[in-house]
Design a protein around this motif. Structure first.
Motif, PDB file in Angstrom:
ATOM      1  N   GLN A 116       0.838  -1.179  -0.088  1.00  0.00           N
ATOM      2  CA  GLN A 116       0.099  -0.015   0.090  1.00  0.00           C
ATOM      3  C   GLN A 116       0.808   1.180  -0.085  1.00  0.00           C
ATOM      4  N   ARG A 117       0.481   2.153  -0.957  1.00  0.00           N
ATOM      5  CA  ARG A 117       1.450   3.404  -1.021  1.00  0.00           C
ATOM      6  C   ARG A 117       0.367   4.308  -1.564  1.00  0.00           C
ATOM      7  N   PRO A 118       0.819   5.801  -1.187  1.00  0.00           N
ATOM      8  CA  PRO A 118       0.123   6.697  -1.916  1.00  0.00           C
ATOM      9  C   PRO A 118       0.611   6.948  -3.335  1.00  0.00           C
ATOM     10  N   TYR A 119      -0.586   7.444  -4.091  1.00  0.00           N
ATOM     11  CA  TYR A 119       0.016   7.932  -5.613  1.00  0.00           C
ATOM     12  C   TYR A 119       0.895   8.929  -5.711  1.00  0.00           C
ATOM     13  N   HIS A 120       0.899   9.786  -4.740  1.00  0.00           N
ATOM     14  CA  HIS A 120       1.986  11.124  -4.720  1.00  0.00           C
ATOM     15  C   HIS A 120       2.235  11.226  -3.187  1.00  0.00           C
ATOM     16  N   ASP A 121       3.540  12.057  -3.217  1.00  0.00           N
ATOM     17  CA  ASP A 121       3.705  12.344  -1.641  1.00  0.00           C
ATOM     18  C   ASP A 121       3.347  13.584  -1.200  1.00  0.00           C
ATOM     19  N   ALA A 122       2.466  14.391  -2.139  1.00  0.00           N
ATOM     20  CA  ALA A 122       2.141  15.943  -1.564  1.00  0.00           C
ATOM     21  C   ALA A 122       0.586  15.719  -2.257  1.00  0.00           C
ATOM     22  N   TYR A 123      -0.284  16.786  -1.711  1.00  0.00           N
ATOM     23  CA  TYR A 123      -1.595  16.676  -2.176  1.00  0.00           C
ATOM     24  C   TYR A 123      -1.642  18.090  -2.951  1.00  0.00           C
ATOM     25  N   LYS A 124      -1.287  17.795  -4.574  1.00  0.00           N
ATOM     26  CA  LYS A 124      -1.276  18.656  -5.460  1.00  0.00           C
ATOM     27  C   LYS A 124      -1.672  17.947  -6.769  1.00  0.00           C
ATOM     28  N   ASP A 125      -1.895  18.832  -7.724  1.00  0.00           N
ATOM     29  CA  ASP A 125      -2.310  18.455  -8.929  1.00  0.00           C
ATOM     30  C   ASP A 125      -0.940  17.592  -9.620  1.00  0.00           C
ATOM     31  N   ILE A 126      -1.372  16.457 -10.009  1.00  0.00           N
ATOM     32  CA  ILE A 126      -0.128  15.735 -10.555  1.00  0.00           C
ATOM     33  C   ILE A 126      -0.855  14.685 -11.580  1.00  0.00           C
ATOM     34  N   THR A 127       0.263  14.197 -12.437  1.00  0.00           N
ATOM     35  CA  THR A 127      -0.320  13.024 -13.278  1.00  0.00           C
ATOM     36  C   THR A 127       0.772  12.094 -13.153  1.00  0.00           C
ATOM     37  N   TRP A 128       0.381  10.948 -13.892  1.00  0.00           N
ATOM     38  CA  TRP A 128       1.564   9.706 -13.694  1.00  0.00           C
ATOM     39  C   TRP A 128       2.955   9.934 -14.156  1.00  0.00           C
ATOM     40  N   ALA A 129       3.021  10.824 -15.069  1.00  0.00           N
ATOM     41  CA  ALA A 129       4.371  11.065 -15.427  1.00  0.00           C
ATOM     42  C   ALA A 129       5.275  11.905 -14.256  1.00  0.00           C
ATOM     43  N   ASP A 130       4.669  12.387 -13.574  1.00  0.00           N
ATOM     44  CA  ASP A 130       5.343  13.062 -12.213  1.00  0.00           C
ATOM     45  C   ASP A 130       4.936  12.656 -10.812  1.00  0.00           C
ATOM     46  N   CYS A 131       4.477  11.501 -10.684  1.00  0.00           N
ATOM     47  CA  CYS A 131       3.851  11.149  -9.434  1.00  0.00           C
ATOM     48  C   CYS A 131       5.042  10.402  -8.731  1.00  0.00           C
ATOM     49  N   ALA A 132       5.146  10.266  -7.310  1.00  0.00           N
ATOM     50  CA  ALA A 132       5.716   9.668  -6.576  1.00  0.00           C
ATOM     51  C   ALA A 132       5.992   8.012  -6.707  1.00  0.00           C
ATOM     52  N   LEU A 133       4.648   7.522  -7.033  1.00  0.00           N
ATOM     53  CA  LEU A 133       4.646   5.974  -7.365  1.00  0.00           C
ATOM     54  C   LEU A 133       5.218   5.638  -8.397  1.00  0.00           C
ATOM     55  N   ARG A 134       5.182   6.299  -9.604  1.00  0.00           N
ATOM     56  CA  ARG A 134       5.697   6.134 -10.641  1.00  0.00           C
ATOM     57  C   ARG A 134       7.400   6.044 -10.596  1.00  0.00           C
ATOM     58  N   LYS A 135       7.759   7.103  -9.648  1.00  0.00           N
ATOM     59  CA  LYS A 135       9.323   7.148  -9.387  1.00  0.00           C
ATOM     60  C   LYS A 135       9.688   5.863  -8.673  1.00  0.00           C
ATOM     61  N   TYR A 136       8.855   5.571  -7.776  1.00  0.00           N
ATOM     62  CA  TYR A 136       9.227   4.431  -6.924  1.00  0.00           C
ATOM     63  C   TYR A 136       9.212   2.994  -7.669  1.00  0.00           C
ATOM     64  N   LEU A 137       8.238   2.771  -8.574  1.00  0.00           N
ATOM     65  CA  LEU A 137       8.139   1.630  -9.244  1.00  0.00           C
ATOM     66  C   LEU A 137       9.192   1.411 -10.345  1.00  0.00           C
ATOM     67  N   ASN A 138       9.612   2.527 -10.931  1.00  0.00           N
ATOM     68  CA  ASN A 138      11.007   2.600 -11.814  1.00  0.00           C
ATOM     69  C   ASN A 138      11.984   2.701 -11.224  1.00  0.00           C
ATOM     70  N   GLY A 139      12.269   2.807  -9.971  1.00  0.00           N
ATOM     71  CA  GLY A 139      13.344   2.976  -9.270  1.00  0.00           C
ATOM     72  C   GLY A 139      13.713   1.868  -8.043  1.00  0.00           C
ATOM     73  N   GLU A 140      13.377   2.299  -7.001  1.00  0.00           N
ATOM     74  CA  GLU A 140      13.393   1.302  -5.888  1.00  0.00           C
ATOM     75  C   GLU A 140      12.718   0.010  -6.170  1.00  0.00           C
ATOM     76  N   PHE A 141      11.620  -0.166  -6.532  1.00  0.00           N
ATOM     77  CA  PHE A 141      11.167  -1.258  -7.072  1.00  0.00           C
ATOM     78  C   PHE A 141      11.631  -2.292  -7.978  1.00  0.00           C
ATOM     79  N   TYR A 142      12.027  -1.542  -9.147  1.00  0.00           N
ATOM     80  CA  TYR A 142      12.545  -2.276 -10.280  1.00  0.00           C
ATOM     81  C   TYR A 142      13.884  -2.889  -9.816  1.00  0.00           C
ATOM     82  N   ASP A 143      14.627  -2.020  -8.899  1.00  0.00           N
ATOM     83  CA  ASP A 143      16.000  -2.386  -8.553  1.00  0.00           C
ATOM     84  C   ASP A 143      15.926  -3.795  -7.512  1.00  0.00           C
ATOM     85  N   LYS A 144      14.584  -4.004  -7.431  1.00  0.00           N
ATOM     86  CA  LYS A 144      14.659  -5.254  -6.252  1.00  0.00           C
ATOM     87  C   LYS A 144      15.033  -6.601  -7.203  1.00  0.00           C
TER      88      LYS A 144
END
Length: 205
Positions: free
Chosen positions: A37-65
């Protein structure tokens, strides 16, 4: 390698995955369960998939597993991120992703075919995509290691860009209006949305 077909199960990176599509010796797969379970983004602001924290996590920390062999089979793809079909909120830029969340279009296509309903909104459909859709039950997912089901994120924007579309936990309905990107449903308090990563996998080394 064993014969992989659509709806086959396979293991990768310590998780169980389900095959959604096969094209040119590659398979689109999604985790069988909600893995965290994770939030889609780490701040309450207008955001899209391209810039959201969840995308960064999946393509970074999660991918590196994944180990080197598994990484060599994961194929980066260009994902289209369309505007919300009912509300017109912006989907944002196309993205190159190794790991991603499904879009509302992909969920409608691969969990039974409900695509036509996405573009033919009923007069009483304001918050929910087709409560009586015959494919809703196919989208229900359990939270890994726990009893019962939970709701999970899609990458598509909700009614406004502080919300993202999600799959409702108990009946698999698509919440096309979306949930709060930071805390999910406000009534959940600190509970955040479920994550079911998806990726395209090379079937032969």
């Amino acid at each position: 390698m064993e014969d992989i077909k659509i709806d086959s199960a396979l293991s990768l990176g310590g998780y169980n995955w389900r095959v959604l599509d096969i094209q040119n010796n590659t398979a689109l797969i999604i985790t069988e369960d909600i893995i965290e379970q994770r939030p889609y983004h780490d701040a309450y602001k207008d955001i899209t998939w391209a810039d959201c924290a969840l995308r960064k996590y999946l393509n970074g920390e999660f991918y590196d597993k994944f180990n080197a062999t598994d990484k060599s089979r994961i194929i980066p793809v260009i994902n289209k991120n369309l505007d919300n079909q009912w509300y017109g909120s912006k989907g944002g830029a196309d993205t190159e992703d190794s790991i991603f969340l499904l879009s509302i279009e992909e969920v409608c296509k691969y969990f039974g075919d409900s695509t036509s309903k996405l573009y033919n909104r009923g007069k009483n459909q304001r918050y929910w995509f087709q409560r009586k859709d015959e494919n809703n039950s196919k989208r229900i997912a359990k939270l890994l290691g726990k009893e019962g089901s939970w709701w999970w994120w899609l990458r598509s924007p909700g009614r406004v860009n502080v919300k993202a579309v999600y799959i409702f936990g108990t009946d698999g309905n698509i919440g096309i209006q979306g949930n709060n990107i930071l805390k999910g449903n406000i009534s959940d308090g600190k509970c955040t949305g479920g994550v079911r990563p998806a990726l395209w996998l090379k079937l032969e080394l």
